[in-house]
Design a protein around this motif. Structure first.
Motif, PDB file in Angstrom:
ATOM      1  N   GLU A 105       0.820  -1.211   0.000  1.00  9.81           N
ATOM      2  CA  GLU A 105       0.000   0.000   0.000  1.00  9.81           C
ATOM      3  C   GLU A 105       0.855   1.262   0.000  1.00  9.81           C
ATOM      4  O   GLU A 105       0.411   2.310  -0.454  1.00  9.81           O
ATOM      5  CB  GLU A 105      -0.951  -0.020   1.204  1.00  9.81           C
ATOM      6  CG  GLU A 105      -2.065  -1.019   1.019  1.00  9.81           C
ATOM      7  CD  GLU A 105      -2.885  -1.260   2.278  1.00  9.81           C
ATOM      8  OE1 GLU A 105      -3.908  -1.946   2.176  1.00  9.81           O
ATOM      9  OE2 GLU A 105      -2.503  -0.779   3.362  1.00  9.81           O
ATOM     10  N   THR A 196       2.563   7.397   2.999  1.00 15.01           N
ATOM     11  CA  THR A 196       1.943   6.234   2.355  1.00 15.01           C
ATOM     12  C   THR A 196       2.002   4.999   3.236  1.00 15.01           C
ATOM     13  O   THR A 196       1.353   4.013   2.944  1.00 15.01           O
ATOM     14  CB  THR A 196       2.615   5.912   1.006  1.00 15.01           C
ATOM     15  OG1 THR A 196       3.981   5.597   1.244  1.00 15.01           O
ATOM     16  CG2 THR A 196       2.533   7.078   0.059  1.00 15.01           C
TER      17      THR A 196
ATOM     18  N   GLU B 208     -10.598   6.314   0.300  1.00 16.15           N
ATOM     19  CA  GLU B 208      -9.289   6.046  -0.288  1.00 16.15           C
ATOM     20  C   GLU B 208      -8.409   5.286   0.686  1.00 16.15           C
ATOM     21  O   GLU B 208      -7.636   4.433   0.309  1.00 16.15           O
ATOM     22  CB  GLU B 208      -8.591   7.355  -0.651  1.00 16.15           C
ATOM     23  CG  GLU B 208      -9.178   8.042  -1.865  1.00 16.15           C
ATOM     24  CD  GLU B 208     -10.013   9.228  -1.496  1.00 16.15           C
ATOM     25  OE1 GLU B 208      -9.735   9.850  -0.461  1.00 16.15           O
ATOM     26  OE2 GLU B 208     -10.961   9.546  -2.232  1.00 16.15           O
ATOM     27  N   THR B 209      -8.518   5.654   1.940  1.00 22.18           N
ATOM     28  CA  THR B 209      -7.638   5.044   2.920  1.00 22.18           C
ATOM     29  C   THR B 209      -8.197   5.266   4.322  1.00 22.18           C
ATOM     30  O   THR B 209      -9.046   6.119   4.517  1.00 22.18           O
ATOM     31  CB  THR B 209      -6.200   5.597   2.772  1.00 22.18           C
ATOM     32  OG1 THR B 209      -5.342   4.922   3.666  1.00 22.18           O
ATOM     33  CG2 THR B 209      -6.130   7.075   3.053  1.00 22.18           C
ATOM     34  N   LYS B 210      -7.708   4.463   5.262  1.00 15.66           N
ATOM     35  CA  LYS B 210      -8.206   4.565   6.642  1.00 15.66           C
ATOM     36  C   LYS B 210      -7.025   4.635   7.595  1.00 15.66           C
ATOM     37  O   LYS B 210      -5.950   4.154   7.294  1.00 15.66           O
ATOM     38  CB  LYS B 210      -9.037   3.324   6.999  1.00 15.66           C
ATOM     39  CG  LYS B 210     -10.326   3.200   6.234  1.00 15.66           C
ATOM     40  CD  LYS B 210     -11.143   2.011   6.734  1.00 15.66           C
ATOM     41  CE  LYS B 210     -10.513   0.698   6.362  1.00 15.66           C
ATOM     42  NZ  LYS B 210     -11.246  -0.472   6.846  1.00 15.66           N
ATOM     43  N   LYS B 226      -2.152   2.600   9.265  1.00 12.38           N
ATOM     44  CA  LYS B 226      -2.804   3.098   8.056  1.00 12.38           C
ATOM     45  C   LYS B 226      -3.174   1.898   7.208  1.00 12.38           C
ATOM     46  O   LYS B 226      -2.357   1.026   6.980  1.00 12.38           O
ATOM     47  CB  LYS B 226      -1.854   4.011   7.282  1.00 12.38           C
ATOM     48  CG  LYS B 226      -2.326   4.382   5.907  1.00 12.38           C
ATOM     49  CD  LYS B 226      -1.261   5.180   5.183  1.00 12.38           C
ATOM     50  CE  LYS B 226      -1.502   5.207   3.696  1.00 12.38           C
ATOM     51  NZ  LYS B 226      -1.170   3.955   3.005  1.00 12.38           N
ATOM     52  N   GLY B 228      -5.002   0.912   3.560  1.00 10.43           N
ATOM     53  CA  GLY B 228      -5.548   1.406   2.302  1.00 10.43           C
ATOM     54  C   GLY B 228      -4.472   2.039   1.462  1.00 10.43           C
ATOM     55  O   GLY B 228      -3.422   2.414   1.967  1.00 10.43           O
ATOM     56  N   PRO B 229      -4.724   2.117   0.157  1.00 12.61           N
ATOM     57  CA  PRO B 229      -3.656   2.486  -0.767  1.00 12.61           C
ATOM     58  C   PRO B 229      -3.309   3.976  -0.839  1.00 12.61           C
ATOM     59  O   PRO B 229      -2.196   4.305  -1.180  1.00 12.61           O
ATOM     60  CB  PRO B 229      -4.182   2.004  -2.122  1.00 12.61           C
ATOM     61  CG  PRO B 229      -5.663   1.958  -1.970  1.00 12.61           C
ATOM     62  CD  PRO B 229      -5.951   1.706  -0.536  1.00 12.61           C
TER      63      PRO B 229
END
Lengths: 496, 263
Positions: A105, A196, B208-210, B226, B228-229
C-alpha cells in the motif's frame, strides 16, 4: 540473550552506537545486483541486509488475479530463517503478511499501474539479516529496485522510523532501542511528503508524534538523496561515455553501446526525478555528498566556469545572427542522418525568421531557433522509432576538427545550448504530465541529456574514472561488501 | 470489504461528503449506535459482543496454561486471532485468514499489548515454567463496515470481564484478570479531503484510505495503522489523532468504565 542496557542514551546525548538523536544509520545501496530480475537492489542499513528483486510488468498468474484496468502490485516480504537470533520458521508468518500488505500500500500511490493492465508487478523482498527497521529498509530498497526495473513511478518512496528511547524521540531505531524503547513509528512517504505507510506501537503523546514526524521528514530527505545519488550514478554513466567518444577521445570501454539501450529507459526514471527536483548543479553536489565521491564537485565548478566564459564571449562577440548561423550549421551536421529534406525545410524557415527582423530581441531569436531546430528533428525521430542512430551519429561526427576551426563559435554554442536546454526541460516537464506513453518521453529526455552532456565538455578522465568505479563494484557482488565486526550482539527480531 | 459499489453510489457519497453530510445522516464525528453485551458465552473465561450499526463482532477469551517465551520468563502470553467468518459477508470465504484479517488481528493485539492493558506479570504462575496464555479470539459475525473498531471494543470489554480460572488448576480462587489500562481504537476513513469516524460498508468501499488510532485513557497513543492504498498528509494524520482521541474518550466513558467497577 542480552539484558536491557542501563541507559540507551548516554549523558552526552549520544546513543549506544554513537549516533545523535536525529541521525540515521549508515546506508549503503547497490543497484542491479541480480541478473535475472528486471530490477534489483541490495541495501545495507546499519546491520540490516536486504535484497530486493522486481519482476514485471509481466503476465499475472493465476489469471483470475488479472485486472482489466490496471496492473496488480504484489509485494512479498520474507525473512530468511537465519536472519534473526533465534531461527525463524521459514515461510510467511502473520507478521510478514502484514508487512507485505502495508508495504504494498505504500507503493500503490506512486506506481503508475494503470499503464499496464492485466499484468503483475512483483516485488520480492528477502531480509538476509535483520536488525530493527527491516520494513523501512525494504521499502527504500524496493524503491530503487522498481526504478532499476524501469517501472514508471510518480516518484521514489522513502521510509524511515522514529521512536522513543529513554523518554527521548529518536530517528531510526537500532535493535537494542527497538527492544527496550518505548515506541516504534515507521513511516513511508513520497517525495512530496505524503505519508503512504504509517504504523505505530508503543506509547506516545500527540506532541511527541508531531516532533517525531518532523524528524522522520528530515530522515527521509537524507535517504532520498542517497537513493537519487545511487540511481544517478548508475544511469548517468553510459551517457558520459557517449560524450567521451563524441569529443574524439577513444575510450577503452566497449560496453558503451550495449548498455545504452537499457540505460535510456531506466535513466528516464531518474531524469524525471531530476527535473522535478531542480537544477543539475545542485544535484551533482548532492551526489558528491551522499556518495562521498568528491570528484564530482570540481566538475560542477568547471562547468560553471565554462558557462561563464561562454557568456562573456557572446556579449563581446559578433552579432547574434552569426552565432545562430553557426549553431544551425552545427545542428545540420549532427542530425545529417535524419530525414534531410524535411529538416532543411525547417532550417529554411528558421533562416527566414532570423534574417528578417534585426530588431528582434535577443531572447526571442533564441527561442525561435531552439524550438524550430531542436524540437522538430527530435519529434521526427520518435516517429521513426529510432533511438540508436542518434548515438551513432554523434560518434561518427568529427568534432575534434570543428573544435580547431571554430573555437569561438563553439563557446557560444554552449551558451545557446544551455538556454535551450532549460527551455526544453520546462517544455518536457509540462508535456510529461499529460503524456500517456512514457517511452517517448524517456527517449527524448535521455537524448537531450546526452547532447547537453557532450557539449559541456566535462573532463573526460573523470568519466573514465566513474566508469571504472562502477565496474569494480559490479565485480564484487553484494555478499562480501561490508564486514562489520560489531555484528555479534544482534538479537532476533521478535514478533512484537 | 472490497465489495463492488456502483459508480452512482460512489458519486452520491462523494457529493454528500462535499456538503458535509453522510449517507445515513450522521455527522463526520458520529458513531453508529453501539450495543455492548458481556458474559454471553459461559464456557469462555470472558466474552463480549459488540453491535455497531449492523456490524456484529463477538469476542471470546480463553485462558490456558503454557510455557512462557524465553525472553519474558515471568510474563503471561497474549495471542490474538481474528476470524472473518463466511457468515458475515458474501465476500468472505472459508480457508486460511486473508491478509486484512491478519492485519486487523495484529492491530487489535498491538492496542492491548502496547497500552499495557493486561498486567501480564500477574499471569505468571511459576517463573520460567508455567504462565497463563490468554487467547483473544475475535469472530466477525456480520460485516457492515468498521470491523476493526468493533473488534477493539469487544476485545477490551471481554478482557475486562475475564476471570483467571485458578480453581481449574488447583492454585487458589478464581480472580478477575488484572487490568491496567483501557485502550480504545477509533478508525477514520478519508473520503476526498474529509476524515470521518466509523465508516459504514459503503463508505469503506468508497474511501481512499483509513487510519486506525488506538489511544489510552491518558490520551496517549498506543498503536496506529494506516490501511488502504492512498496517502495521508501530515496535517491529516495529526487531525485524525485528535479526532480519534476525542471519540475514544467518549466511548471509554460510555461503555467501558462501568465494566471495571464490576464485582
Amino acid at each position: 540473550m542480552s539484558d536491557k542496557p542501563e541507559k540507551l542514551i548516554t549523558d552526552d546525548g549520544l546513543r549506544l552506537d554513537g549516533r545523535h538523536a536525529d541521525e540515521i544509520r549508515p546506508m549503503k545501496i547497490e543497484i542491479g545486483v541480480l541478473s535475472r530480475a528486471d530490477g534489483s537492489c541490495y541495501l545495507e542499513w546499519g546491520r540490516n541486509k536486504i535484497l530486493v528483486g522486481v519482476f514485471g510488468p509481466r503476465e499475472a498468474h493465476p489469471r483470475r488475479l488479472q485486472r482489466a484496468d490496471t496492473a496488480v502490485i504484489r509485494y512479498k516480504y520474507n525473512m530468511a530463517s537465519f536472519s534473526v537470533e533465534d531461527r525463524a520458521r521459514p515461510g510467511p508468518s502473520r507478521r510478514s503478511i502484514e508487512i507485505s500488505k502495508v508495504s504494498r500500500e505504500a507503493f500503490e500511490p506512486v506506481i503508475m499501474a494503470e499503464l499496464f493492465p492485466k499484468t503483475a508487478i512483483d516485488i520480492f523482498v528477502e531480509v538476509l539479516q535483520a536488525d530493527a527497521g527491516t520494513r523501512t529498509a525494504a521499502i527504500n530498497a524496493s524503491s530503487i529496485a522498481l526504478a532499476d526495473a524501469g517501472v514508471p513511478m510518480k516518484g521514489l518512496v522513502t521510509s524511515c522510523a522514529f521512536g522513543k528511547v529513554d523518554g527521548q524521540i529518536v530517528l531510526d531505531l537500532n535493535k537494542e532501542e527497538d527492544n527496550y524503547g518505548e515506541a516504534d513509528f515507521p513511516v513511508a512517504m513520497t517525495q512530496d511528503g505524503d505519508i503512504t505507510l504509517l504504523q505505530m506501537d508503543g506509547h506516545l503523546t500527540s506532541d511527541e508524534i508531531k516532533k517525531g514526524l518532523e524528524l522522520v521528514k528530515k530522515g527521509c530527505k537524507e535517504i532520498l538523496e542517497i537513493q537519487q545519488a545511487v540511481l544517478r550514478k548508475k544511469f548517468e554513466t553510459p551517457v558520459e561515455e557517449t560524450e567521451e567518444e563524441a569529443t574524439g577521445i577513444e575510450s577503452e570501454v566497449v560496453e558503451a553501446e550495449l548498455s545504452l539501450e537499457y540505460a535510456t529507459e531506466a535513466a528516464a526514471v531518474d531524469d524525471i526525478i531530476e527535473e522535478i527536483e531542480g537544477p543539475e548543479e545542485e544535484l551533482s553536489e548532492e551526489t558528491a555528498e551522499a556518495c562521498a565521491v568528491n570528484e564530482e564537485a570540481p566538475e560542477c565548478e568547471k562547468l560553471e566556469e565554462i558557462i561563464k566564459e561562454a557568456e562573456a564571449e557572446v556579449v563581446e562577440g559578433e552579432t547574434i545572427e552569426e552565432v545562430i548561423e553557426a549553431e544551425i550549421e552545427n545542428e545540420t551536421e549532427e542530425e545529417a542522418f535524419e530525414d534531410e529534406a524535411e529538416f532543411e525545410a525547417n532550417l529554411e524557415a528558421s533562416y527566414e525568421e532570423v534574417s528578417e527582423p534585426e530588431k528582434l530581441a535577443e531572447s526571442e531569436l533564441e527561442e525561435t531557433v531552439s524550438e524550430e531546430a531542436e524540437l522538430v528533428p527530435e519529434i521526427e525521430e520518435f516517429n521513426e522509432e529510432e533511438a540508436q542512430p542518434e548515438a551513432e551519429a554523434q560518434l561518427e561526427e568529427p568534432v575534434g576538427v570543428e573544435e580547431q576551426s571554430q573555437p569561438e563559435e563553439e563557446a557560444k554554442l554552449e551558451e545557446l545550448e544551455e538556454s535551450q536546454l532549460e527551455e526544453e526541460v520546462q517544455l518536457e516537464e509540462e508535456v510529461e504530465i499529460e503524456k500517456i506513453s512514457p517511452k517517448e518521453t524517456f527517449e527524448s529526455e535521455s537524448e537531450i541529456e546526452s547532447e547537453a552532456e557532450s557539449r559541456k565538455e566535462a573532463p573526460a578522465e573523470q568519466a573514465v574514472e566513474v566508469e571504472e568505479e562502477a565496474e569494480e563494484e559490479k565485480c564484487k557482488g553484494p555478499w562480501k561488501v561490508v564486514k562489520d565486526p560489531s555484528e555479534s550482539g544482534s538479537r532476533g527480531e521478535n514478533d512484537e | 470489504m472490497s465489495e463492488v459499489i456502483a459508480t452512482l453510489k460512489k458519486d452520491y457519497i462523494y457529493n454528500l461528503m462535499i456538503k458535509g453530510r453522510r449517507q445515513d445522516g450522521r455527522g463526520f464525528k458520529d458513531f453508529r449506535d453501539i450495543k455492548l453485551e458481556t458474559n454471553i458465552i459461559s464456557k469462555a473465561e470472558g466474552s463480549a459482543k459488540v453491535t455497531l450499526g449492523n456490524t456484529q463482532v463477538l469476542v471470546g477469551v480463553k485462558l490456558q496454561t503454557g510455557t512462557p517465551f524465553p525472553d519474558s520468563q515471568d510474563e503471561g502470553v497474549i495471542i490474538t486471532n481474528l476470524e472473518l467468518n463466511p457468515i458475515a459477508s458474501p465476500e468472505f470465504e472459508p480457508g486460511p485468514p486473508r491478509e486484512d484479517a491478519i492485519e486487523m488481528a495484529r492491530v487489535v493485539d498491538r492496542g492491548i499489548r502496547e497500552s499495557g492493558a493486561i498486567d501480564i506479570k500477574k499471569l505468571c504462575i511459576t517463573v520460567g515454567e508455567s504462565v497463563w496464555i490468554a487467547y483473544i479470539d475475535v469472530h466477525v459475525l456480520n460485516d457492515d463496515g468498521n470491523i476493526i473498531d468493533a473488534s477493539c471494543l469487544a476485545a477490551i470489554a471481554a478482557l475486562m470481564t475475564t476471570f483467571v480460572p485458578n480453581e481449574q488448576q488447583g492454585i487458589g480462587m478464581n480472580v478477575p484478570l488484572a487490568m491496567k489500562e483501557i485502550p480504545v481504537g477509533v478508525t477514520l476513513a478519508k473520503i476526498g479531503s474529509k476524515l470521518m469516524v466509523d465508516p459504514s460498508l459503503d463508505e469503506e468501499a468508497v474511501c481512499e484510505t483509513k487510519l486506525t488510532v488506538v489511544s489510552s485513557s491518558d490520551g496517549s497513543i498506543a498503536g496506529m495503522q494506516k490501511m488502504g492504498p492512498a496517502p495521508f498528509t501530515e496535517a491529516e494524520v495529526l487531525e485524525a489523532i485528535d479526532m480519534a482521541r476525542e471519540k475514544a474518550a467518549e466511548l471509554r466513558e460510555l461503555y467501558l468504565e462501568g465494566l471495571s467497577k464490576r464485582e
